[in-house]
Write an enzyme that holds these catalytic residues in place. Structure first.
Site, PDB file in Angstrom:
ATOM      1  N   CYS A  50       0.790  -1.192  -0.229  1.00 52.00           N
ATOM      2  CA  CYS A  50       0.116   0.069   0.065  1.00 52.00           C
ATOM      3  C   CYS A  50       0.777   1.372   0.027  1.00 52.00           C
ATOM      4  O   CYS A  50       0.140   2.393  -0.235  1.00 52.00           O
ATOM      5  CB  CYS A  50      -0.888   0.087   1.240  1.00 52.00           C
ATOM      6  N   ASN A 104     -10.189   0.068  -0.329  1.00 55.25           N
ATOM      7  CA  ASN A 104      -8.726   0.051  -0.060  1.00 55.25           C
ATOM      8  C   ASN A 104      -8.156  -0.476  -1.108  1.00 55.25           C
ATOM      9  O   ASN A 104      -8.299  -1.853  -1.664  1.00 55.25           O
ATOM     10  CB  ASN A 104      -8.182  -0.775   1.240  1.00 55.25           C
ATOM     11  N   HIS A 162      -2.958   7.124   2.435  1.00 57.01           N
ATOM     12  CA  HIS A 162      -3.604   5.881   1.657  1.00 57.01           C
ATOM     13  C   HIS A 162      -4.953   5.698   2.083  1.00 57.01           C
ATOM     14  O   HIS A 162      -5.300   5.855   3.381  1.00 57.01           O
ATOM     15  CB  HIS A 162      -2.525   4.828   2.516  1.00 57.01           C
TER      16      HIS A 162
END
Length: 327
Positions: free
Chosen positions: A121, A284, A254
């Site tokens: 990520c 996500n 993020h």
């Protein structure tokens, strides 16, 4: 090519596959597997209301291609002008070659360096930092940096605590050599001691998958680490650039969990309206989340030229980092 003082983002692009999967869709999907969940349960814990999944036969390079085309159009550049391609992904099309080389072929160009970055990520923040360094060193002048993921392929749909979190998508930026300040400072870190709290502990050997080929996460451990390291990275990158919290116009972290994002904003004393949030509709998307959120903010008119933007990533590895830039 000679060294230049700065690199600057000249165009952004994003792409989500058409299939939108709402929380209510997940309620039905998990019920068929004997598991219970609810829209309220997911929203309360994560802020996620929907995410997008690819159809069969669609790969990370396909999503990357669409995002790249939009970024190039926004920058007023053709693919032929690109002299560096970096793709951040944890879900490559194949073991090798890199997704970046596959994207290069789909763009119809050849010859320039193209490679993948794997920092989960944090991948886009890592890739942007590498491209900035290469441009400043004179190794490139027009870079295409992409985050692209198909996390739906590595989710365990018998684990309701993880499968509802992730989605598919791609985001891209064109980064060019510039005489005017763009990227002001970068900060990258990793701590492999925490590799086990977020991982896909499987590999291919002898034509078979060894280990567990689906995502595993210790959510509490990730949450505890993420809030602290994101604050530290933000303060470090501000110090490098000679800026303060008051100079941040937009925070684009993020997009993992709204509680982590809100916590980071509070620690930096940023008003809630200065936090860019797309996790509610994107979920996500790992390495794609930061460039997708940046593109959404640019195209909606929120992020304007000349404003200062803080990008932050945190993910498996354990990796984290930040990029401070004048857009």
């Amino acid at each position: 090519m000679t060294a230049v003082p700065y690199s600057r983002i000249t165009g952004t692009g994003g792409y989500l596959p058409p299939r939108r999967v709402s929380n209510d869709d997940f309620v039905q999907l998990l019920a068929a597997r004997g598991l219970e969940t609810s829209d309220a349960w997911i929203v309360e814990r994560t802020g996620i209301r929907a995410r997008h999944f690819v159809d069969d036969g669609v790969n990370s390079s396909d999503l990357a291609l669409e995002a790249s085309r939009r970024a190039l159009e926004a920058a007023g550049r053709s693919a032929a002008e690109v002299d560096l391609i970096i793709v951040a992904t944890s879900t490559p099309d194949m073991v090798f070659p890199s997704t970046a080389t596959i994207l290069q072929a789909k763009l119809g160009v050849h010859g320039c360096p193209a490679f993948d970055v794997q920092a989960v990520c944090s991948g886009f923040v890592y890739a942007l930092s590498v491209a900035d360094a290469m441009i400043r060193a004179g190794s490139a002048r027009c870079a295409l940096i992409v985050g692209a993921e198909v996390f739906s392929r590595i989710l365990d749909f018998d684990d309701r605590t993880t499968c509802v979190l992730f989605g598919d998508g791609a985001g891209a930026v064109v980064l060019e050599a510039s005489d005017e300040p763009g990227i002001l400072a970068t900060e990258l870190h990793a701590d492999g001691r925490h590799a086990g709290i977020l991982c896909v502990p499987g590999t291919v050997s002898g034509g078979q998958v060894l280990g567990h080929p689906l995502l595993r996460m210790d959510g509490q451990a990730v949450f505890k680490l993420a809030v602290g390291v994101l604050e530290n990275a933000a303060r470090a990158v501000l110090a490098k650039a000679g800026r303060t919290e008051a100079d941040i116009d937009w925070l684009i972290p993020h997009q993992a969990n709204i509680r982590i994002m809100n916590g980071t904003a509070r620690k930096l004393k940023l008003a809630p309206e200065r936090l860019v949030v797309t996790v509610d509709e994107h979920g996500n998307t790992s390495a794609a989340s930061v460039p997708l959120a940046l593109d959404a903010a640019v195209r909606s008119g929120r992020v304007q030229r000349g404003e200062t933007v803080l990008l932050e990533g945190v993910g498996g590895g354990f990796t984290w980092g930040a990029v401070l830039l004048d857009f």
